[in-house]
Design a protein around this motif. Sequence first.
Motif, PDB file in Angstrom:
ATOM      1  N   ASP A 236       0.943  -1.273   0.000  1.00  0.00           N
ATOM      2  CA  ASP A 236      -0.479   0.003   0.237  1.00  0.00           C
ATOM      3  C   ASP A 236       0.849   1.038   0.065  1.00  0.00           C
ATOM      4  OD1 ASP A 236      -2.289   1.344   0.046  1.00  0.00           O
ATOM      5  OD2 ASP A 236      -2.193   1.312   1.903  1.00  0.00           O
ATOM      6  N   VAL A 237       0.894   1.776  -0.847  1.00  0.00           N
ATOM      7  CA  VAL A 237       1.643   3.056  -1.164  1.00  0.00           C
ATOM      8  C   VAL A 237       1.009   4.318  -0.198  1.00  0.00           C
ATOM      9  CG1 VAL A 237       2.207   5.351  -2.679  1.00  0.00           C
ATOM     10  CG2 VAL A 237       1.953   3.376  -3.605  1.00  0.00           C
ATOM     11  N   VAL A 238       1.670   4.974   0.724  1.00  0.00           N
ATOM     12  CA  VAL A 238       1.302   5.977   2.104  1.00  0.00           C
ATOM     13  C   VAL A 238       1.996   6.828   1.640  1.00  0.00           C
ATOM     14  CG1 VAL A 238       0.552   4.156   3.937  1.00  0.00           C
ATOM     15  CG2 VAL A 238       2.994   4.859   3.200  1.00  0.00           C
ATOM     16  N   GLY A 239       3.068   7.265   0.862  1.00  0.00           N
ATOM     17  CA  GLY A 239       3.013   8.725   0.484  1.00  0.00           C
ATOM     18  C   GLY A 239       4.434   8.911  -0.293  1.00  0.00           C
ATOM     19  N   LYS A 240       4.976   9.573  -0.541  1.00  0.00           N
ATOM     20  CA  LYS A 240       6.326   9.676  -1.586  1.00  0.00           C
ATOM     21  C   LYS A 240       7.596  10.110  -1.120  1.00  0.00           C
ATOM     22  CE  LYS A 240       4.684  13.458  -4.123  1.00  0.00           C
ATOM     23  NZ  LYS A 240       3.257  13.719  -5.719  1.00  0.00           N
ATOM     24  N   ILE A 241       8.470  10.064  -1.752  1.00  0.00           N
ATOM     25  CA  ILE A 241      10.332  11.307  -1.249  1.00  0.00           C
ATOM     26  C   ILE A 241      10.255  11.952  -2.211  1.00  0.00           C
ATOM     27  CG2 ILE A 241      12.579  10.911  -0.705  1.00  0.00           C
ATOM     28  CD1 ILE A 241      10.851  10.310   2.214  1.00  0.00           C
ATOM     29  N   SER A 242      10.366  13.479  -2.274  1.00  0.00           N
ATOM     30  CA  SER A 242      10.695  13.902  -3.082  1.00  0.00           C
ATOM     31  C   SER A 242      11.519  14.288  -3.355  1.00  0.00           C
ATOM     32  CB  SER A 242       9.749  14.713  -3.343  1.00  0.00           C
ATOM     33  OG  SER A 242       8.379  15.150  -4.007  1.00  0.00           O
ATOM     34  N   ILE A 243      13.187  13.764  -4.308  1.00  0.00           N
ATOM     35  CA  ILE A 243      14.509  14.156  -3.523  1.00  0.00           C
ATOM     36  C   ILE A 243      14.480  15.470  -4.900  1.00  0.00           C
ATOM     37  CG2 ILE A 243      16.381  13.670  -3.677  1.00  0.00           C
ATOM     38  CD1 ILE A 243      15.851  10.575  -4.362  1.00  0.00           C
ATOM     39  N   LYS A 244      15.640  16.467  -3.992  1.00  0.00           N
ATOM     40  CA  LYS A 244      15.365  17.698  -4.699  1.00  0.00           C
ATOM     41  C   LYS A 244      16.655  17.593  -5.429  1.00  0.00           C
ATOM     42  CE  LYS A 244      13.412  20.050  -0.461  1.00  0.00           C
ATOM     43  NZ  LYS A 244      13.991  21.523  -0.008  1.00  0.00           N
ATOM     44  N   ALA A 245      16.712  18.913  -7.112  1.00  0.00           N
ATOM     45  CA  ALA A 245      17.465  18.199  -7.445  1.00  0.00           C
ATOM     46  C   ALA A 245      18.500  19.466  -7.182  1.00  0.00           C
ATOM     47  CB  ALA A 245      17.187  19.244  -9.044  1.00  0.00           C
ATOM     48  N   GLY A 246      19.783  19.317  -7.759  1.00  0.00           N
ATOM     49  CA  GLY A 246      21.106  20.569  -7.119  1.00  0.00           C
ATOM     50  C   GLY A 246      20.754  22.148  -7.268  1.00  0.00           C
ATOM     51  N   GLN A 247      21.290  23.175  -6.532  1.00  0.00           N
ATOM     52  CA  GLN A 247      20.963  24.232  -6.886  1.00  0.00           C
ATOM     53  C   GLN A 247      21.771  25.119  -7.953  1.00  0.00           C
ATOM     54  OE1 GLN A 247      18.439  25.697  -4.669  1.00  0.00           O
ATOM     55  NE2 GLN A 247      18.527  27.598  -6.258  1.00  0.00           N
TER      56      GLN A 247
ATOM     57  N   PHE B 195       3.043  12.983   2.941  1.00  0.00           N
ATOM     58  CA  PHE B 195       1.748  11.882   2.892  1.00  0.00           C
ATOM     59  C   PHE B 195       0.404  11.467   1.919  1.00  0.00           C
ATOM     60  CE2 PHE B 195       4.472  12.065   6.940  1.00  0.00           C
ATOM     61  CZ  PHE B 195       4.569  10.604   6.741  1.00  0.00           C
ATOM     62  N   GLU B 196       0.325  10.253   1.322  1.00  0.00           N
ATOM     63  CA  GLU B 196      -1.020  10.289   0.652  1.00  0.00           C
ATOM     64  C   GLU B 196      -2.028  11.312   1.677  1.00  0.00           C
ATOM     65  OE1 GLU B 196      -1.568   8.874  -2.468  1.00  0.00           O
ATOM     66  OE2 GLU B 196       0.075   9.268  -2.498  1.00  0.00           O
TER      67      GLU B 196
ATOM     68  N   PRO C 190      -8.245   6.262   4.531  1.00  0.00           N
ATOM     69  CA  PRO C 190      -7.739   7.095   5.923  1.00  0.00           C
ATOM     70  C   PRO C 190      -6.223   8.205   4.876  1.00  0.00           C
ATOM     71  CG  PRO C 190      -7.999   5.158   6.830  1.00  0.00           C
ATOM     72  CD  PRO C 190      -8.141   4.395   5.260  1.00  0.00           C
ATOM     73  N   ASN C 191      -5.477   8.950   5.097  1.00  0.00           N
ATOM     74  CA  ASN C 191      -4.838   9.669   4.882  1.00  0.00           C
ATOM     75  C   ASN C 191      -2.962   8.928   5.213  1.00  0.00           C
ATOM     76  OD1 ASN C 191      -3.400  10.356   7.425  1.00  0.00           O
ATOM     77  ND2 ASN C 191      -4.121  12.132   7.892  1.00  0.00           N
ATOM     78  N   GLY C 192      -2.143   8.712   4.339  1.00  0.00           N
ATOM     79  CA  GLY C 192      -1.525   7.651   4.854  1.00  0.00           C
ATOM     80  C   GLY C 192      -0.345   8.454   5.562  1.00  0.00           C
ATOM     81  N   ARG C 193      -0.446   9.307   6.444  1.00  0.00           N
ATOM     82  CA  ARG C 193       0.114   8.926   7.975  1.00  0.00           C
ATOM     83  C   ARG C 193      -0.717   7.715   9.092  1.00  0.00           C
ATOM     84  NH1 ARG C 193       3.626  12.914  10.263  1.00  0.00           N
ATOM     85  NH2 ARG C 193       3.546  14.660   8.698  1.00  0.00           N
TER      86      ARG C 193
END
Length: 202
Positions: A55-66, A163-164, A171-174
Amino acid sequence: MTPPPDAPLRVAALDALSKRVNKALADARAEAEPEFAKLRKAGFPQLEVKLPSGDVVGKISIKAGQDTVTTDEDALLAWVEANKPEEIELAVSPSALTRPDVIAYVRKLHPDLVGKKIRPAYRAKVLTELDEDGQLANETTGELVQISKVTKGEPTGAFALTFEPAKKGKPNGRDRIAAAWQSTELVITDLIRPAIEAGEQS
């Protein structure tokens, strides 16, 4: 009136454990960032957060370099002088303001203290017209002039966790993570044990 017999211990235990869990979270984020940086470089800007059930409960968004943009001020001034000289104005060097002479006479008395600068509004406008390589074309000859250089920053692994949201009665991901823990589908003991065993670090 006497307090519930377990109230003092409940408060103390939750306080002690919460501090250690918060430190474990900070450590986990710091340890994850180098791995996330590698993934971002390899072309993975996002990662799904899944429970053992899938079950997908959220996602990690990895930031690009500045990215760092460096403008060659001399090249920009030369371009504006060649293409839009009316956008150039005389500017008194700040060091002139330390002299007793009246500013109106600075140019006459101290010509070495007077330089040229691009009108701020036009400078801002022309910088938005740079091509993707940071160049401007001479409006008469078409020759490209290098004005700015963009230095691509390497990903650091910095990331954002989301979180989803709750939807269709789900319910939400948390809350789904909490429910998975309460049902023993998700066992977090091994995740937080090192922090509990290590104690609080000063």
